[in-house]
Design an enzyme around this catalytic site. Structure first.
Site, PDB file in Angstrom:
ATOM      1  CG  PHE A 104       0.950  10.466   2.936  1.00  0.00           C
ATOM      2  CD1 PHE A 104       1.402  11.313   1.938  1.00  0.00           C
ATOM      3  CD2 PHE A 104      -0.337  10.630   3.416  1.00  0.00           C
ATOM      4  CE1 PHE A 104       0.577  12.304   1.418  1.00  0.00           C
ATOM      5  CE2 PHE A 104      -1.167  11.616   2.905  1.00  0.00           C
ATOM      6  CZ  PHE A 104      -0.712  12.455   1.906  1.00  0.00           C
ATOM      7  CG  ASP A 121      -0.019   3.453   3.109  1.00  0.00           C
ATOM      8  OD1 ASP A 121      -0.350   3.235   1.933  1.00  0.00           O
ATOM      9  OD2 ASP A 121      -0.266   4.542   3.685  1.00  0.00           O
ATOM     10  CE1 TYR A 166      -6.000  10.138  -3.591  1.00  0.00           C
ATOM     11  CE2 TYR A 166      -7.688   9.094  -2.252  1.00  0.00           C
ATOM     12  CZ  TYR A 166      -6.570   9.890  -2.355  1.00  0.00           C
ATOM     13  OH  TYR A 166      -6.021  10.422  -1.230  1.00  0.00           O
ATOM     14  CE  LYS A 167      -2.050   8.419  -3.013  1.00  0.00           C
ATOM     15  NZ  LYS A 167      -1.948   9.864  -3.267  1.00  0.00           N
ATOM     16  NE  ARG A 187       4.338  13.083  -6.029  1.00  0.00           N
ATOM     17  CZ  ARG A 187       3.290  12.631  -5.331  1.00  0.00           C
ATOM     18  NH1 ARG A 187       3.484  11.833  -4.286  1.00  0.00           N
ATOM     19  NH2 ARG A 187       2.073  13.003  -5.617  1.00  0.00           N
TER      20      ARG A 187
END
Lengths: 440, 440
Positions: free
Chosen positions: A130, A199, A224-225, A399
């Site tokens: 990312f 991560d 928050y995912k 996605r």
């Protein structure tokens, strides 16, 4: 034999985790397959946040630091979620952001590496990591005289040599959904005395994680995912006991001090993970996050991570099978590994350049962006990730995230049916679906 | 002539800012003089937070990044509050914490100083600065090979020599309420080519601040004190246009990138203050903060900062006069400057060792802690700051903050009356008022 809508409804009816779906507010009229960007809201969040604002803040004010336990909230939430990471008591805190926590642990790792192997000058990571991870790693390298080495996934094991100080990997790739074997890679890195930072943004709460079993050195991840903690919810950070006290991290704020409220003039880092705290945390957001974690706690009685993982794989298997059987002939190909042990909780479909007419993309474009927009217009929320940014994935990506806490089998069937119609009608070719938004 | 309760009521009735008090929820049955620790809740916060949770998050989900403007919220709030700092459009963002923002600007300053005057090796600050500022400064010095020099206030101007690279000061001291002359000190520092960083935690929203007029280089400050942004509300950061683009700050997260959503592999800092952003912000907390800023916007029609400052000085003058006339003979002395131009929006009373019997304090203790506790038991909320931590203030402090947005003259009269009774009854000597809490 093809799966039918009726089959999917039966699978939902038999789903041992089905009750968890009722703990969330799902957006009206939508199938939300973007929980890997922003998780949905637990129903409890509204009341919890109201309580924090109206009682803990408005009435109790500073007494809430003790009375409502604000002062320990980062550690309390860390302890609540630790088992889902294979971490132990007092090893995890929720605080700040993933980027900032990554800066802390990368600096600590760079300092430890400078002590243990000063000749080692490489920080290894994946080209398709990312971007914020790459940016923070770049900053750390500039600061510590390290060289950032960007690898393709298949190059990682071969790159673990005696020049390498740190290996920073994201467990599940944000674009492809491909999952690394954390234990195997960590063991290989440790055999060459390389520190391993993981991560977990796309794996925490979504796939089994066992940091102690893998013997990782540091980990960070997102609130928050898959954790459903709310927009921009504070992130988490973990350090293995063998490294946590080896050095102070540089964001040496008062909440990381051994005695934060004694107001001593010199910094003495707290023992353990508390030293990874820095400033005063956003209590309202942090309190909302707790509602997300509470759902994980509630899921333990229903089978916990084993049940979540089984359902996640069943959902993604079903999505893959239905796309392949019902959407064939439209240039979509699977970009997520088919093998269970290499798959996170998302499915990505790739579409090659030249099949569509996306604006602002070299050549003809892949049409992937427009297909995602047309799906969104039909209430199926996924997202688009552009190919070829030099990030190691060369095709545009559609996605779809499958959060087993609240996505059902009927949702999968309906999502594929909408995708099929978008493709067969060709409606995605309409100009309106090619307008680019700013984000996300 | 002594001021009476009736006089105070008349002053409240004539107060042009009185209407602002109704915009806040004040804690039931209390006189809250601790807004310099945690500001009270704007009434609008509950509804705003409910809207963010129930609509923007729960229903609109990722579309809120654009539709609800989450993506620009740090800059939008910065622009809203910029005039109160003497800053211009697009020069301020609300993000992260004061400690973290200080780390960013101190690193930037250290990098600029290394370029402009590599022989300069001193980072000057005040011994009685807030501890987290000292801790972060210590960390920066260790990282950049600088020497941290701790000064008494009266030593500052004399210490501005050619060995000094950076001067870091807090505008209003958190313990004494003493205010520095920002323009004068900055000019003196700049005459010796020293970069000036101002921490505005105890001055933003409380006293006039004009960063451009003072020609400061960087500033940071708190969202949860005088700004009434909620517990742990994100902090702000400002950089002067002549320095903002001179270097990247080290917390190089994706929100500080020139094109955050293009997901390019290398970091290119955004132009201007956006480069001081790092990770995804806690949107719920950030949204609550806006309600605090909205009160400042509303106050503009009532006279803005000039009116707030006039009222703040009137409140603190009155408090001083009443304490001196009504609480004499109990060993209290004024620790806050009497001169208006040297006073923030708080009043501190010092009490010498040996006057009380606080536990856990060397000797007999000052009794200051117990007096504060006895006042709290009577509904007057101030706080205690311990003397002699080597921080340059050697007496224990009773601290009272006067936020002119919501504190009234009758509150001041009643607070002093309660203090008088606590002292005259001697009830503070009861053992229960000597129990130490963890915080704050």
């Amino acid at each position: 034999m093809t799966t039918t809508l009726q089959d999917c409804r039966e699978r939902d009816a038999q789903d041992p985790l089905r009750a968890l779906r009722d703990l969330f507010t799902l957006p009206a009229g939508q199938i939300y397959l973007d929980g890997n960007s922003l998780g949905v809201a637990p129903k409890a969040a509204a009341a919890r946040v109201a309580q924090v604002v109206q009682q803990e803040w408005a009435q109790d004010l500073i007494t809430s630091w003790n009375k409502a336990g604000w002062v320990d909230l980062p550690l309390r939430l860390g302890n609540q979620f630790a088992p889902w990471l294979g971490a132990r008591a007092d090893e995890v805190v929720f605080t700040d952001t993933t980027s900032i926590n990554l800066f802390k642990v990368l600096t600590a790792a760079a300092r430890i590496a400078a002590e243990d192997g000063p000749a080692r000058k490489k920080l290894l990571t994946e080209r398709s990591n990312f971007p914020t991870d790459l940016y923070i790693a770049e900053s750390i390298c500039a600061q510590h005289g390290l060289q950032l080495v960007l690898l393709e996934p298949e190059e990682i094991l071969g790159a673990l040599d005696d020049d390498a100080a740190i290996l920073l990997l994201t467990h599940v790739n944000y674009r492809t959904g491909a999952m690394h074997d954390m234990a195997k890679i960590t063991a290989a890195a440790h055999a060459r005395r390389i520190l391993c930072i993981w991560d977990l943004c796309h794996s925490a709460g979504a796939v089994p994680v066992d940091l102690h079993a893998a013997d990782a050195d540091f980990a960070v991840g997102c609130g928050y995912k898959y954790l459903n903690g709310g927009p921009g919810a504070p992130a988490f950070v973990w350090a293995h006991p063998r490294v946590v006290n080896r050095c102070a991290q540089p964001l040496a704020g008062w909440f990381g001090h051994a005695a934060p409220f004694q107001f001593t003039p010199h910094y003495t880092p707290a023992e353990g993970i508390r030293r990874y705290l820095c400033g005063t945390q956003p209590i309202i957001s942090l309190s909302a996050l707790q509602c997300g974690l509470d759902v994980f706690s509630a899921s333990e009685a229903l089978g916990g991570m084993a049940a979540l993982r089984a359902k996640s794989l069943a959902l993604t298997d079903l999505f893959i099978a239905l796309v392949e059987s019902r959407c064939a002939g439209h240039g979509l190909e699977l970009a997520t590994p088919r093998a269970h042990e290499k798959r996170g909780s998302q499915v990505c479909l790739a579409r090659a350049e030249g099949l569509g007419m996306d604006q602002g993309v070299a050549g003809q474009g892949s049409g992937a962006y427009a297909i995602v927009q047309a799906l969104i217009a039909r209430g199926v929320i996924g997202d688009f990730r552009q190919g070829d940014g030099g990030l190691g994935v060369h095709k545009d990506i559609l996605r779809f995230g499958f959060t087993p806490l609240y996505v059902g089998f009927e949702d999968v069937w309906n999502a594929v049916e909408q995708l099929r119609q978008v493709l067969e009608t060709g409606e995605w070719r309409e100009a309106r679906f090619h307008q680019r938004n700013i984000v996300t």
